[in-house]
Design a protein around this motif. Structure first.
Motif, PDB file in Angstrom:
ATOM      1  N   GLY A 164      -1.420  11.100  -7.294  1.00 28.75           N
ATOM      2  CA  GLY A 164      -2.217  10.343  -6.336  1.00 28.75           C
ATOM      3  C   GLY A 164      -3.031  11.267  -5.448  1.00 28.75           C
ATOM      4  N   PRO A 165      -3.758  10.689  -4.476  1.00 18.30           N
ATOM      5  CA  PRO A 165      -4.745  11.462  -3.722  1.00 18.30           C
ATOM      6  C   PRO A 165      -4.249  12.256  -2.527  1.00 18.30           C
ATOM      7  CG  PRO A 165      -4.860   9.147  -3.108  1.00 18.30           C
ATOM      8  CD  PRO A 165      -3.839   9.235  -4.202  1.00 18.30           C
ATOM      9  N   TYR A 166      -3.063  11.937  -1.977  1.00 20.26           N
ATOM     10  CA  TYR A 166      -2.677  12.521  -0.693  1.00 20.26           C
ATOM     11  C   TYR A 166      -2.473  14.038  -0.734  1.00 20.26           C
ATOM     12  CZ  TYR A 166      -2.012   7.709   0.936  1.00 20.26           C
ATOM     13  OH  TYR A 166      -2.202   6.395   1.279  1.00 20.26           O
ATOM     14  N   HIS A 167      -1.975  14.566  -1.836  1.00 20.94           N
ATOM     15  CA  HIS A 167      -1.726  16.006  -1.936  1.00 20.94           C
ATOM     16  C   HIS A 167      -2.565  16.651  -3.038  1.00 20.94           C
ATOM     17  CE1 HIS A 167       1.672  15.966   0.897  1.00 20.94           C
ATOM     18  NE2 HIS A 167       1.935  14.773   0.387  1.00 20.94           N
ATOM     19  N   HIS A 168      -3.482  15.892  -3.591  1.00 20.56           N
ATOM     20  CA  HIS A 168      -4.317  16.391  -4.693  1.00 20.56           C
ATOM     21  C   HIS A 168      -5.199  17.554  -4.229  1.00 20.56           C
ATOM     22  CE1 HIS A 168      -6.500  16.149  -8.483  1.00 20.56           C
ATOM     23  NE2 HIS A 168      -7.617  16.247  -7.789  1.00 20.56           N
ATOM     24  N   GLY A 169      -5.250  18.594  -5.027  1.00 20.94           N
ATOM     25  CA  GLY A 169      -6.124  19.727  -4.724  1.00 20.94           C
ATOM     26  C   GLY A 169      -5.484  20.832  -3.915  1.00 20.94           C
ATOM     27  N   LYS A 170      -4.225  20.670  -3.497  1.00 25.28           N
ATOM     28  CA  LYS A 170      -3.562  21.733  -2.736  1.00 25.28           C
ATOM     29  C   LYS A 170      -3.317  22.937  -3.649  1.00 25.28           C
ATOM     30  CE  LYS A 170      -1.237  19.039   0.873  1.00 25.28           C
ATOM     31  NZ  LYS A 170       0.064  18.686   1.486  1.00 25.28           N
ATOM     32  N   ASP A 171      -3.560  24.122  -3.113  1.00 25.28           N
ATOM     33  CA  ASP A 171      -3.458  25.339  -3.915  1.00 25.28           C
ATOM     34  C   ASP A 171      -2.102  25.479  -4.597  1.00 25.28           C
ATOM     35  OD1 ASP A 171      -6.029  26.042  -3.275  1.00 25.28           O
ATOM     36  OD2 ASP A 171      -5.464  27.358  -1.603  1.00 25.28           O
ATOM     37  N   LEU A 172      -1.039  25.151  -3.873  1.00 27.10           N
ATOM     38  CA  LEU A 172       0.310  25.282  -4.413  1.00 27.10           C
ATOM     39  C   LEU A 172       0.514  24.459  -5.681  1.00 27.10           C
ATOM     40  CD1 LEU A 172       3.316  26.260  -3.977  1.00 27.10           C
ATOM     41  CD2 LEU A 172       3.657  24.148  -2.677  1.00 27.10           C
ATOM     42  N   LEU A 173      -0.202  23.333  -5.777  1.00 29.15           N
ATOM     43  CA  LEU A 173       0.028  22.375  -6.860  1.00 29.15           C
ATOM     44  C   LEU A 173      -1.000  22.470  -7.988  1.00 29.15           C
ATOM     45  CD1 LEU A 173       0.732  19.321  -4.506  1.00 29.15           C
ATOM     46  CD2 LEU A 173       2.400  20.940  -5.433  1.00 29.15           C
ATOM     47  N   LYS A 174      -2.007  23.312  -7.818  1.00 28.57           N
ATOM     48  CA  LYS A 174      -3.074  23.402  -8.820  1.00 28.57           C
ATOM     49  C   LYS A 174      -2.608  23.871 -10.201  1.00 28.57           C
ATOM     50  CE  LYS A 174      -7.087  23.841  -5.793  1.00 28.57           C
ATOM     51  NZ  LYS A 174      -8.146  24.753  -5.271  1.00 28.57           N
TER      52      LYS A 174
ATOM     53  N   THR B  57      14.071   5.883   3.328  1.00 38.72           N
ATOM     54  CA  THR B  57      14.092   5.424   4.711  1.00 38.72           C
ATOM     55  C   THR B  57      12.685   5.326   5.280  1.00 38.72           C
ATOM     56  OG1 THR B  57      16.237   6.502   4.999  1.00 38.72           O
ATOM     57  CG2 THR B  57      15.076   5.861   6.994  1.00 38.72           C
ATOM     58  N   SER B  58      11.852   6.323   5.002  1.00 38.55           N
ATOM     59  CA  SER B  58      10.480   6.283   5.501  1.00 38.55           C
ATOM     60  C   SER B  58       9.688   5.164   4.826  1.00 38.55           C
ATOM     61  CB  SER B  58       9.784   7.635   5.292  1.00 38.55           C
ATOM     62  OG  SER B  58       9.744   7.986   3.929  1.00 38.55           O
ATOM     63  N   PHE B  59      10.008   4.867   3.563  1.00 42.62           N
ATOM     64  CA  PHE B  59       9.364   3.744   2.869  1.00 42.62           C
ATOM     65  C   PHE B  59       9.699   2.433   3.573  1.00 42.62           C
ATOM     66  CE2 PHE B  59       9.877   0.621  -0.781  1.00 42.62           C
ATOM     67  CZ  PHE B  59       8.536   0.263  -0.809  1.00 42.62           C
ATOM     68  N   LYS B  60      10.971   2.288   3.989  1.00 43.78           N
ATOM     69  CA  LYS B  60      11.371   1.078   4.698  1.00 43.78           C
ATOM     70  C   LYS B  60      10.649   0.977   6.040  1.00 43.78           C
ATOM     71  CE  LYS B  60      13.318  -2.683   5.526  1.00 43.78           C
ATOM     72  NZ  LYS B  60      12.932  -3.874   4.769  1.00 43.78           N
ATOM     73  N   MET B  61      10.459   2.102   6.713  1.00 41.82           N
ATOM     74  CA  MET B  61       9.762   2.094   8.003  1.00 41.82           C
ATOM     75  C   MET B  61       8.312   1.652   7.852  1.00 41.82           C
ATOM     76  SD  MET B  61      11.174   5.506   9.943  1.00 41.82           S
ATOM     77  CE  MET B  61      10.192   5.203  11.413  1.00 41.82           C
ATOM     78  N   CYS B  62       7.717   1.971   6.707  1.00 43.18           N
ATOM     79  CA  CYS B  62       6.309   1.643   6.471  1.00 43.18           C
ATOM     80  C   CYS B  62       6.107   0.220   5.967  1.00 43.18           C
ATOM     81  CB  CYS B  62       5.711   2.595   5.444  1.00 43.18           C
ATOM     82  SG  CYS B  62       5.548   4.289   6.006  1.00 43.18           S
TER      83      CYS B  62
ATOM     84  N   ARG C 127       0.859  -1.180   0.000  1.00 44.28           N
ATOM     85  CA  ARG C 127       0.000   0.000   0.000  1.00 44.28           C
ATOM     86  C   ARG C 127       0.895   1.229   0.000  1.00 44.28           C
ATOM     87  NH1 ARG C 127      -4.230  -0.163   4.672  1.00 44.28           N
ATOM     88  NH2 ARG C 127      -4.847   1.747   3.643  1.00 44.28           N
ATOM     89  N   ILE C 128       0.361   2.305  -0.548  1.00 45.66           N
ATOM     90  CA  ILE C 128       1.127   3.546  -0.607  1.00 45.66           C
ATOM     91  C   ILE C 128       0.848   4.328   0.664  1.00 45.66           C
ATOM     92  CG2 ILE C 128       1.418   5.726  -1.852  1.00 45.66           C
ATOM     93  CD1 ILE C 128       0.800   4.149  -4.416  1.00 45.66           C
ATOM     94  N   GLN C 129       1.886   4.491   1.466  1.00 45.41           N
ATOM     95  CA  GLN C 129       1.739   5.012   2.812  1.00 45.41           C
ATOM     96  C   GLN C 129       2.042   6.502   2.899  1.00 45.41           C
ATOM     97  OE1 GLN C 129       0.620   2.878   5.056  1.00 45.41           O
ATOM     98  NE2 GLN C 129       0.767   1.151   3.644  1.00 45.41           N
ATOM     99  N   LYS C 130       1.753   7.048   4.057  1.00 42.74           N
ATOM    100  CA  LYS C 130       2.168   8.409   4.387  1.00 42.74           C
ATOM    101  C   LYS C 130       3.462   8.325   5.196  1.00 42.74           C
ATOM    102  CE  LYS C 130      -2.246  10.813   4.338  1.00 42.74           C
ATOM    103  NZ  LYS C 130      -3.127  11.741   5.086  1.00 42.74           N
ATOM    104  N   ALA C 131       4.255   9.366   5.118  1.00 40.14           N
ATOM    105  CA  ALA C 131       5.520   9.387   5.850  1.00 40.14           C
ATOM    106  C   ALA C 131       5.260   9.312   7.354  1.00 40.14           C
ATOM    107  CB  ALA C 131       6.301  10.646   5.519  1.00 40.14           C
TER     108      ALA C 131
END
Length: 384
Positions: A68-78, A305-310, A42-46
């Motif tokens: 993907g959905p985790y940061h979708h719609g943020k003003d900075l990225l629109k 590293t965070s991927f390994k933790m998850c 699964r695609i995790q959060k940090a």
């Protein structure tokens, strides 16, 4: 006369049998255990541990594009959303060999919606309808495929290797199959992209596992970050040295090792996981891979590293243990300068030592990785 209320009965709660209990926590009799937040699949959060420092959040949040959905719609990225539409048009500029036209293509892609939703945090995707989710994944997938085949903006490359900003390779597989009637070229495109846009700028070599192209294993990389890790690990030490079970926690700092007579040399191999000890004319040498440290590579290493933790899959500790080794070697600025003078460390950042020392990477370190190296070093006579 009032009717008597029906008696309330309470069913006895039965304790699970041994078999039921074992099935609930282990893969018994072919039944899979529940793998919640700790699954590689699964695609995790940090992990929050990595976001404790406000200024470190920049290493996990996209700056230009959401995937993907985790940061979708943020003003900075629109602002990048309109370029995704352009990328989709260019990717499907010729599809006369695909029956059903664009309507048929999208209909087939949309059949994956339920499967794709299962790969993300349930609470996040619950807020998106199937239509909204499918359209987002379609455009994001076209954007990634268009850009890995063309010249890339460095910040977009950086955003493509964030743990929280990923598409499953399943999306890219499906789009390639719909566009070209085959996805055979996809893995070659990914390898070339990671080689030229990630590994070469880091100054590192890589290895492509044979099974990745033969399709003989079920654990193909989940996303680009996973593919990056697969290429980094290669056939080099990624699992604990079974002969060396001693829990030697660290190497000691560069200057501490120098004081006892250990000299440093750049490894010829270029593999991140290649750390070796050798004695040459009775002089001890520690061979380390050369690596470029800058804002982008810091982000990539932290997200690995965070991927390994998850992950609950024992996919190897070579990358994270190498980072932990650097953390051990680098305590002060003088350690950085020594590695720099040997051509081992190339950096364009201030306070590199502080960056390594504050990361919670010990949580994903295997102390008996590089066990042979540590044993040799600890057996050296101490200088008086």
């Amino acid at each position: 006369m009032a009717e008597k209320p029906e008696a309330i009965t309470h069913e006895a709660v039965r304790d699970p049998t041994d078999k039921e209990w074992l099935i609930s926590i282990f893969d018994v009799d072919g039944q899979q255990p529940d793998r919640e937040a700790g699954s590689k699949h699964r695609i995790q959060k940090a992990p929050t541990k990595f976001r404790e420092y406000e200024k470190d959040k920049k290493y996990f949040d996209p700056r230009v594009v959401s995937l993907g959905p985790y940061h979708h719609g943020k003003d900075l990225l629109k602002p990048m959303e309109k370029y995704k539409i352009t990328a989709a048009k260019q990717f499907f500029d010729r599809f006369t060999n695909v029956t059903g036209g664009m309507g048929g293509i999208y209909k087939k892609f949309k059949e994956l919606t339920g499967k794709l939703k299962e790969l993300y945090d349930a609470e996040v995707v619950a807020n998106k309808s199937d239509d909204v989710f499918a359209r987002m994944m379609f455009l994001d997938g076209c954007f990634v495929l268009h850009f890995i085949s063309n010249d890339l903006i460095p910040l977009i490359v950086r955003d493509m290797f964030l743990l929280e900003n990923h598409l499953p390779l399943l999306v890219l597989d499906a789009l390639m199959s719909l566009r070209f009637d085959s996805n055979k070229k996809l893995k070659g495109k990914i390898v070339k992209f990671i080689e030229w846009e990630v590994l070469l700028p880091m100054g590192l070599s890589f290895f492509i596992p044979h099974w990745w192209f033969t399709g003989r294993r079920d654990d193909d990389p989940l996303h680009l970050l996973d593919a990056f890790q697969t290429m980094l690990l290669g056939s080099h030490p990624s699992n604990p040295n079974k002969k060396y079970r001693y829990r030697l926690h660290n190497f000691g700092s560069v200057m501490e090792l120098k004081e006892v007579g250990i000299m440093f040399e750049k490894s010829d191999s270029g593999y991140l996981t290649e750390i070796r000890f050798k004695e040459y004319f009775f002089f001890p040498w520690l061979l380390l891979p050369s690596i470029v440290i800058n804002d982008v590579t810091i982000s990539q290493l932290l997200n690995l590293t965070s991927f390994k933790m998850c992950s609950d899959i024992h996919s190897g500790y070579g990358v994270t243990s190498n980072i932990c080794s650097l953390d051990s070697l680098i305590n002060h600025g003088v350690d950085v300068k020594e590695l720099q003078s040997k051509g081992i460390l190339h950096h364009a950042l201030d306070k590199v030592a502080c960056l390594f020392n504050k990361w919670p990477i010990e949580m994903v370190n295997k102390h008996n990785v590089y066990g042979r190296v540590k044993i040799h070093m600890h057996l050296l006579p101490q200088s008086s």
